[in-house]
Design a protein around this motif. Structure first.
Motif, PDB file in Angstrom:
ATOM      1  N   ARG A  12      53.327  54.482   9.171  1.00 39.58           N
ATOM      2  CA  ARG A  12      52.457  53.350   9.500  1.00 39.58           C
ATOM      3  C   ARG A  12      52.918  52.123   8.729  1.00 39.58           C
ATOM      4  NH1 ARG A  12      47.695  52.829  12.028  1.00 39.58           N
ATOM      5  NH2 ARG A  12      46.354  51.079  11.473  1.00 39.58           N
ATOM      6  N   PRO A  13      53.221  51.038   9.411  1.00 35.84           N
ATOM      7  CA  PRO A  13      53.728  49.850   8.718  1.00 35.84           C
ATOM      8  C   PRO A  13      52.657  49.215   7.847  1.00 35.84           C
ATOM      9  CG  PRO A  13      53.371  49.364  11.040  1.00 35.84           C
ATOM     10  CD  PRO A  13      53.175  50.840  10.876  1.00 35.84           C
ATOM     11  N   THR A  14      53.088  48.601   6.761  1.00 34.17           N
ATOM     12  CA  THR A  14      52.176  47.931   5.844  1.00 34.17           C
ATOM     13  C   THR A  14      52.756  46.563   5.468  1.00 34.17           C
ATOM     14  OG1 THR A  14      53.159  48.653   3.752  1.00 34.17           O
ATOM     15  CG2 THR A  14      51.668  50.198   4.853  1.00 34.17           C
ATOM     16  N   LEU A  15      51.955  45.802   4.760  1.00 32.00           N
ATOM     17  CA  LEU A  15      52.430  44.532   4.213  1.00 32.00           C
ATOM     18  C   LEU A  15      53.057  44.710   2.827  1.00 32.00           C
ATOM     19  CD1 LEU A  15      49.882  41.637   4.945  1.00 32.00           C
ATOM     20  CD2 LEU A  15      52.254  41.843   5.717  1.00 32.00           C
ATOM     21  N   ASP A  16      53.103  45.941   2.327  1.00 28.41           N
ATOM     22  CA  ASP A  16      53.574  46.165   0.959  1.00 28.41           C
ATOM     23  C   ASP A  16      54.963  45.582   0.690  1.00 28.41           C
ATOM     24  OD1 ASP A  16      51.187  47.361   0.420  1.00 28.41           O
ATOM     25  OD2 ASP A  16      51.943  49.424   0.479  1.00 28.41           O
ATOM     26  N   PRO A  17      55.952  45.776   1.577  1.00 29.11           N
ATOM     27  CA  PRO A  17      57.266  45.172   1.300  1.00 29.11           C
ATOM     28  C   PRO A  17      57.215  43.647   1.228  1.00 29.11           C
ATOM     29  CG  PRO A  17      57.474  46.901   2.946  1.00 29.11           C
ATOM     30  CD  PRO A  17      56.004  46.650   2.765  1.00 29.11           C
ATOM     31  N   MET A  18      56.409  43.022   2.086  1.00 27.46           N
ATOM     32  CA  MET A  18      56.265  41.570   2.048  1.00 27.46           C
ATOM     33  C   MET A  18      55.571  41.132   0.760  1.00 27.46           C
ATOM     34  SD  MET A  18      56.725  38.657   3.684  1.00 27.46           S
ATOM     35  CE  MET A  18      56.637  38.592   5.469  1.00 27.46           C
ATOM     36  N   LEU A  19      54.543  41.860   0.361  1.00 25.74           N
ATOM     37  CA  LEU A  19      53.843  41.544  -0.881  1.00 25.74           C
ATOM     38  C   LEU A  19      54.772  41.653  -2.080  1.00 25.74           C
ATOM     39  CD1 LEU A  19      50.503  43.442  -0.149  1.00 25.74           C
ATOM     40  CD2 LEU A  19      50.762  40.967  -0.356  1.00 25.74           C
ATOM     41  N   ALA A  20      55.595  42.706  -2.097  1.00 23.71           N
ATOM     42  CA  ALA A  20      56.536  42.888  -3.203  1.00 23.71           C
ATOM     43  C   ALA A  20      57.598  41.791  -3.213  1.00 23.71           C
ATOM     44  CB  ALA A  20      57.190  44.267  -3.113  1.00 23.71           C
ATOM     45  N   GLU A  69      63.526  33.277   0.856  1.00 26.56           N
ATOM     46  CA  GLU A  69      64.258  34.410   0.284  1.00 26.56           C
ATOM     47  C   GLU A  69      65.326  34.904   1.246  1.00 26.56           C
ATOM     48  OE1 GLU A  69      64.981  37.249  -2.760  1.00 26.56           O
ATOM     49  OE2 GLU A  69      63.535  35.603  -2.787  1.00 26.56           O
ATOM     50  N   LEU A  70      65.006  34.923   2.513  1.00 22.17           N
ATOM     51  CA  LEU A  70      65.941  35.415   3.524  1.00 22.17           C
ATOM     52  C   LEU A  70      67.224  34.589   3.561  1.00 22.17           C
ATOM     53  CD1 LEU A  70      66.327  37.461   5.881  1.00 22.17           C
ATOM     54  CD2 LEU A  70      65.316  35.737   7.390  1.00 22.17           C
ATOM     55  N   VAL A  71      67.089  33.274   3.358  1.00 19.48           N
ATOM     56  CA  VAL A  71      68.266  32.393   3.425  1.00 19.48           C
ATOM     57  C   VAL A  71      68.863  32.117   2.051  1.00 19.48           C
ATOM     58  CG1 VAL A  71      67.485  31.333   5.566  1.00 19.48           C
ATOM     59  CG2 VAL A  71      66.853  30.277   3.383  1.00 19.48           C
ATOM     60  N   ALA A 320      64.641  41.178   2.279  1.00 22.14           N
ATOM     61  CA  ALA A 320      63.848  40.124   2.908  1.00 22.14           C
ATOM     62  C   ALA A 320      63.698  40.369   4.400  1.00 22.14           C
ATOM     63  CB  ALA A 320      64.477  38.763   2.643  1.00 22.14           C
ATOM     64  N   ARG A 321      64.802  40.651   5.058  1.00 20.77           N
ATOM     65  CA  ARG A 321      64.738  40.882   6.504  1.00 20.77           C
ATOM     66  C   ARG A 321      63.903  42.115   6.817  1.00 20.77           C
ATOM     67  NH1 ARG A 321      70.046  41.987  10.279  1.00 20.77           N
ATOM     68  NH2 ARG A 321      68.947  43.307  11.774  1.00 20.77           N
ATOM     69  N   ALA A 322      64.061  43.186   6.032  1.00 18.58           N
ATOM     70  CA  ALA A 322      63.293  44.410   6.269  1.00 18.58           C
ATOM     71  C   ALA A 322      61.794  44.159   6.071  1.00 18.58           C
ATOM     72  CB  ALA A 322      63.772  45.519   5.340  1.00 18.58           C
ATOM     73  N   ALA A 323      61.447  43.396   5.028  1.00 15.56           N
ATOM     74  CA  ALA A 323      60.036  43.108   4.764  1.00 15.56           C
ATOM     75  C   ALA A 323      59.431  42.273   5.883  1.00 15.56           C
ATOM     76  CB  ALA A 323      59.902  42.377   3.429  1.00 15.56           C
ATOM     77  N   ALA A 327      56.459  43.328   8.440  1.00 14.18           N
ATOM     78  CA  ALA A 327      55.265  42.498   8.578  1.00 14.18           C
ATOM     79  C   ALA A 327      54.915  42.294  10.045  1.00 14.18           C
ATOM     80  CB  ALA A 327      55.483  41.152   7.890  1.00 14.18           C
ATOM     81  N   ALA A 328      55.950  42.142  10.886  1.00 14.17           N
ATOM     82  CA  ALA A 328      55.713  41.997  12.328  1.00 14.17           C
ATOM     83  C   ALA A 328      55.125  43.273  12.907  1.00 14.17           C
ATOM     84  CB  ALA A 328      57.018  41.637  13.040  1.00 14.17           C
ATOM     85  N   HIS A 329      55.637  44.421  12.487  1.00 11.63           N
ATOM     86  CA  HIS A 329      55.083  45.691  12.964  1.00 11.63           C
ATOM     87  C   HIS A 329      53.658  45.886  12.451  1.00 11.63           C
ATOM     88  CE1 HIS A 329      58.912  46.600  14.639  1.00 11.63           C
ATOM     89  NE2 HIS A 329      59.517  46.831  13.497  1.00 11.63           N
ATOM     90  N   PHE A 330      53.405  45.480  11.208  1.00 14.97           N
ATOM     91  CA  PHE A 330      52.059  45.588  10.638  1.00 14.97           C
ATOM     92  C   PHE A 330      51.059  44.743  11.442  1.00 14.97           C
ATOM     93  CE2 PHE A 330      48.869  43.416   8.044  1.00 14.97           C
ATOM     94  CZ  PHE A 330      48.100  44.501   7.628  1.00 14.97           C
TER      95      PHE A 330
END
Length: 336
Positions: A12-20, A69-71, A320-323, A327-330
């Motif tokens: 289940r996707p979460t916002l955790d990677p984006m938060l981190a 961060e991505l760029v 960054a890209r993975a997070a 986030a889109a899946h979340f």
């Protein structure tokens, strides 16, 4: 692989990677927010803080930080700009609650219920002003153009939604235009700013803009679905608000278009404001369930989320890209 068939992660996707990813930057953003919401008029920080500290996900400013961060941006300009994004968002929420007569926001009494409509509108204006102060301090005309343009588009989207209210013949195309303005425009601007401050090229800017815009549409579509698919404790507002306000959201558009003549008569009366009781809401939910309109809405949201993920495929793989992809899946999988 095309945008339409990007698979959801198995867990289940979460916002955790984006938060981190954005945790350090969000500390700086929150410090700016806290500082700039202050005023010698005590009511202003009290009312603003009621919403700003009310448990929102702060996804829009996180998008600014994640895009930077991505760029590979190494500076700090984006902290104030992310705060400006959050102030714009908060101001629109305060104004929306007055327009809609909302009683709940993020699971507690809306500001207009506690402080009254006049104060809520005026503090919203104050936050808009603070946002523009932060933009001008940045000194970039390009940034100012992007965020001020988004603010104007949001207002147009809200007016467009108001004129579509209680209009049973609102089409899916028109509704997507409305949410593209009132919700997705700020997602797009917030995402694009990261590439602007990093002085990237147009290709990178547009990729982040496309990511944010598609994510914003997906996010709003899921909000539409949740109004007919969750209870108030879970989603932080009264279940059926959209129904009682006569809003033609996508689940209603689907159920109406697929319904029998008799069912269409019910929808015509309900959206006109003549069938708004709890029993009427229960009937509306039953009809939406009969035609799988919530799932159809989530399917549309998945389509836009996939487009968001596809938009950032031009960037190298990394945290960054993975997070941002998760986030889109979340945004689609969430229930609140």
């Amino acid at each position: 692989m095309t945008a339409d068939v990007v698979p959801l992660p198995r867990r289940r996707p979460t916002l955790d990677p984006m938060l981190a990813l954005t945790a350090h930057g969000m500390n700086a953003v929150n410090a700016v927010i806290l500082e700039r919401m202050q005023s010698d008029i005590p009511l202003i920080p009290r009312l603003a803080g009621h919403l700003i500290s009310g448990g929102g996900k702060r996804l829009r400013p996180m998008l600014t930080l994640a895009g930077a961060e991505l760029v590979g941006y190494q500076g700090a300009r984006h902290h104030k700009l992310a705060a400006a994004v959050e102030f714009i968002h908060t101001a629109t929420l305060l104004h929306d609650d007055v327009v809609d007569g909302s009683e709940l926001r993020r699971g507690k009494a809306a500001a207009n219920i506690i402080f009254g409509n006049p104060a809520t509108v005026l503090v919203g204006d104050f936050l808009f002003s603070r946002a523009f102060e932060l933009m001008t301090e940045d000194g970039s005309l390009k940034v100012l153009k992007i965020l001020s343009g988004a603010s104007a588009i949001i207002a147009e989207g809200e007016v467009s939604q108001l004129t579509a209210q209680r209009q049973i013949e609102t089409s899916e195309e028109r509704y997507l235009q409305i949410i593209g303005a009132k919700t997705a425009a700020l997602f797009a601007a917030a995402s694009r700013i990261g590439a602007v401050v990093a002085e990237c090229g147009e290709r990178e800017e547009q990729a982040l803009d496309d990511y944010g815009r598609n994510l914003g549409v997906a996010f709003q579509l899921v909000d539409d679905a949740i109004d007919y698919d969750s209870d108030a404790a879970e989603m932080g507002k009264d279940r059926g608000d959209d129904f009682r306000e006569g809003k033609m959201t996508l689940p209603v558009i689907f159920a109406y278009s697929r319904g029998t003549p008799e069912e269409r008569k019910f929808w015509q009366a309900a959206i006109a404001g003549h069938r708004t009781s709890d029993d009427d809401l229960a009937e509306a939910i039953a009809l939406i369930g009969k035609y799988d309109a919530v799932e159809a809405t989530r399917d549309r949201a998945r389509h836009f989320a996939a487009r968001a993920v596809d938009a950032i495929s031009i960037f190298p793989d990394g945290k960054a890209r993975a997070a941002m992809a998760e986030a889109a899946h979340f945004a689609v999988a969430r229930g609140y």
